[in-house]
Design a protein around this motif. Structure first.
Motif, short mmCIF file in Angstrom:
data_model
loop_
_atom_site.label_atom_id
_atom_site.label_comp_id
_atom_site.label_asym_id
_atom_site.label_seq_id
_atom_site.Cartn_x
_atom_site.Cartn_y
_atom_site.Cartn_z
N TYR A 233 75.82 -49.20 48.37
CA TYR A 233 74.52 -49.86 47.61
C TYR A 233 73.88 -49.12 48.55
O TYR A 233 72.58 -49.09 47.58
CB TYR A 233 74.60 -51.09 48.80
CG TYR A 233 75.62 -52.17 47.92
CD1 TYR A 233 75.93 -52.43 46.31
CD2 TYR A 233 75.61 -52.94 48.50
CE1 TYR A 233 76.16 -52.58 45.93
CE2 TYR A 233 76.63 -54.50 48.26
CZ TYR A 233 77.35 -54.03 46.24
OH TYR A 233 77.73 -55.08 45.96
N GLU A 236 71.70 -46.49 45.05
CA GLU A 236 71.34 -47.85 44.45
C GLU A 236 70.28 -48.44 44.82
O GLU A 236 69.26 -48.44 43.84
CB GLU A 236 72.28 -48.52 43.96
CG GLU A 236 73.60 -48.82 43.24
CD GLU A 236 74.34 -49.33 42.69
OE1 GLU A 236 74.61 -50.21 44.02
OE2 GLU A 236 75.47 -49.51 41.56
N GLN A 239 67.23 -45.81 44.92
CA GLN A 239 67.20 -45.27 43.00
C GLN A 239 66.48 -45.64 42.59
O GLN A 239 65.58 -45.61 41.59
CB GLN A 239 69.01 -45.38 42.49
CG GLN A 239 69.19 -43.38 42.34
CD GLN A 239 70.72 -43.77 41.93
OE1 GLN A 239 71.48 -44.18 42.32
NE2 GLN A 239 70.18 -42.88 40.66
N ALA A 240 66.85 -47.69 42.50
CA ALA A 240 66.10 -48.98 42.21
C ALA A 240 65.22 -48.83 42.01
O ALA A 240 63.74 -49.52 41.57
CB ALA A 240 66.91 -50.13 42.15
N ALA A 271 71.02 -55.73 46.31
CA ALA A 271 72.01 -54.37 45.86
C ALA A 271 72.45 -54.66 45.25
O ALA A 271 72.18 -53.74 44.48
CB ALA A 271 72.65 -53.94 47.34
N GLU A 272 72.42 -55.99 44.46
CA GLU A 272 72.58 -56.51 43.68
C GLU A 272 71.91 -55.92 42.19
O GLU A 272 72.12 -55.39 40.70
CB GLU A 272 73.50 -58.02 43.27
CG GLU A 272 75.12 -58.25 44.08
CD GLU A 272 75.21 -59.29 44.20
OE1 GLU A 272 74.03 -60.16 44.00
OE2 GLU A 272 76.25 -59.63 44.92
N ALA A 274 69.60 -53.77 42.10
CA ALA A 274 69.55 -52.83 42.42
C ALA A 274 70.07 -52.06 41.17
O ALA A 274 70.14 -51.69 40.53
CB ALA A 274 69.21 -52.48 43.72
N ALA A 275 71.73 -52.78 41.46
CA ALA A 275 72.13 -52.23 40.88
C ALA A 275 72.12 -52.30 39.41
O ALA A 275 72.64 -51.67 38.13
CB ALA A 275 73.99 -52.70 41.23
N ASP A 276 70.89 -53.76 38.68
CA ASP A 276 70.94 -53.92 37.78
C ASP A 276 69.68 -53.13 37.31
O ASP A 276 70.75 -52.05 35.73
CB ASP A 276 70.63 -55.19 37.45
CG ASP A 276 71.82 -56.16 37.51
OD1 ASP A 276 72.80 -55.60 37.26
OD2 ASP A 276 71.79 -57.24 37.52
N VAL A 278 69.81 -49.80 38.40
CA VAL A 278 69.95 -48.53 37.87
C VAL A 278 70.92 -48.56 36.58
O VAL A 278 70.92 -47.17 36.45
CB VAL A 278 70.30 -48.13 39.16
CG1 VAL A 278 71.36 -46.51 38.70
CG2 VAL A 278 69.70 -47.69 40.21
N ALA A 279 71.18 -49.64 36.33
CA ALA A 279 72.12 -49.65 35.08
C ALA A 279 71.29 -49.57 34.03
O ALA A 279 72.03 -50.12 33.12
CB ALA A 279 73.52 -50.33 35.37
N GLU A 296 73.13 -50.49 28.90
CA GLU A 296 73.88 -49.89 30.23
C GLU A 296 73.98 -48.20 30.42
O GLU A 296 74.58 -47.73 29.65
CB GLU A 296 75.01 -50.84 30.27
CG GLU A 296 75.49 -50.60 31.65
CD GLU A 296 76.74 -51.92 32.25
OE1 GLU A 296 77.29 -51.61 32.76
OE2 GLU A 296 77.00 -52.95 31.60
#
Length: 297
Positions: A233, A236, A239-240, A271-272, A274-276, A278-279, A296
């Motif tokens: 994570y 991410e 990045q986010a 972290a979750e 952040a993943a959204d 980034v995607a 996405e």
């Protein structure tokens, strides 16, 4: 673990006459300035084997508590593994109130409170400069000049050496890990590398915790998660935060606060979220609430 490539401020100064460094610490002579210590490259790069060993030590401490791994276990494991007497960790922020999160004893608790109250000391400098502040003897003249109030107060509390290690992932710095010893102490290259690895792990654990708007971890257990997942994570989150600086037109600190605030209000892991981001499943706007998207990458 974290490949921060951060510069280390070699603030390891000569001990008072007749009070040599404790246990395993050894001085390497002057380099780069009065009293500065020459650091081996191993202090800058933590290998996978070192990370695995540090993780095992932290997991062992959590098992003794009968609880999931937390930053308090990083502190207790660091004290057991390094030539120090105690450890403390504070959540730090340039935009909200900084505050202590945990400490292993009364002295480390006092050191955390002192530095945040006075606004000076190794912890404050480590956070603002983004580099480790290593002070093997608080009695030296240079240290007294640098932190005139903190140095005397820390000595009175029972500390003689203090090592402050910033928690960092890229441009994100959520806190500082402080270690202290009650006698003049120098960390050798291996010990310093281990200390940095403890700080790396504390960073991952702190960022993986749901955090409220003040920066304090919320109550309630989270599902168990392996260290390998935490490590994945790191980029991410960084990045986010960078993406949000563009979407919101704000600096890195404010972007990170907005990311954390959204995670808290939604009851989700940082972290979750952040993943959204980034995607491109989640987009932030300066004039509206964050919105989910169908896009996405």
């Amino acid at each position: 673990m974290a490949g921060r490539g951060r510069d280390l401020e070699a603030d390891q100064r000569h001990a008072a006459p007749g009070a040599g460094p404790s246990r395993r610490g050894t001085y390497r002579g002057e380099a780069g300035g009065p009293g500065a210590r020459c650091l081996d490259p191993v202090a800058r790069v933590r290998s996978d084997s070192r990370s695995a060993r540090i993780q095992a030590l932290v997991v062992e401490q959590a098992a003794r508590r009968g609880a999931r791994v937390g930053v308090v276990d990083v502190c207790t494991a660091a004290v057991a593994a390094l030539p120090v007497g105690g450890a403390g960790l504070s959540a730090m922020s340039r935009t909200t109130t900084s505050h202590p999160l945990c400490s292993t004893d009364d002295i480390s608790e006092q050191l955390e409170e002192l530095q945040l109250t006075l606004g000076e000391g190794p912890c404050v400098d480590a956070f603002t400069q983004g580099s480790a502040i290593l002070t093997p003897d608080l009695l030296t003249g240079a240290t007294q000049d640098r932190w005139p109030v903190f140095a005397d107060a820390a000595l009175e509390a029972g500390a003689r050496a203090v090592f402050a290690l910033p928690l960092q992932i890229g441009a994100i710095s959520p806190g500082v890990l402080d270690l202290y010893a009650d006698v003049p102490t120098v960390l050798d290259a291996e010990e310093l590398a281990d200390a940095l690895a403890f700080a790396d792990l504390a960073t991952l654990l702190l960022l993986d915790t749901r955090i409220d708007e003040t920066g304090a971890p919320t109550g309630g257990p989270l599902p168990d998660r392996g260290f390998e997942d935490l490590g994945g994570y790191r980029p991410e989150i960084d990045q986010a935060t960078g993406i949000l600086t563009v979407q919101l037109g704000v600096g890195i600190d404010e972007a990170f606060v907005r990311l954390r605030a959204y995670a808290y209000t939604q009851g989700r892991r940082l972290a979750e979220v952040a993943a959204d981001v980034v995607a491109h499943r989640l987009r932030f706007s300066p004039d509206a609430e964050p919105r989910q998207t169908d896009e996405e990458t």
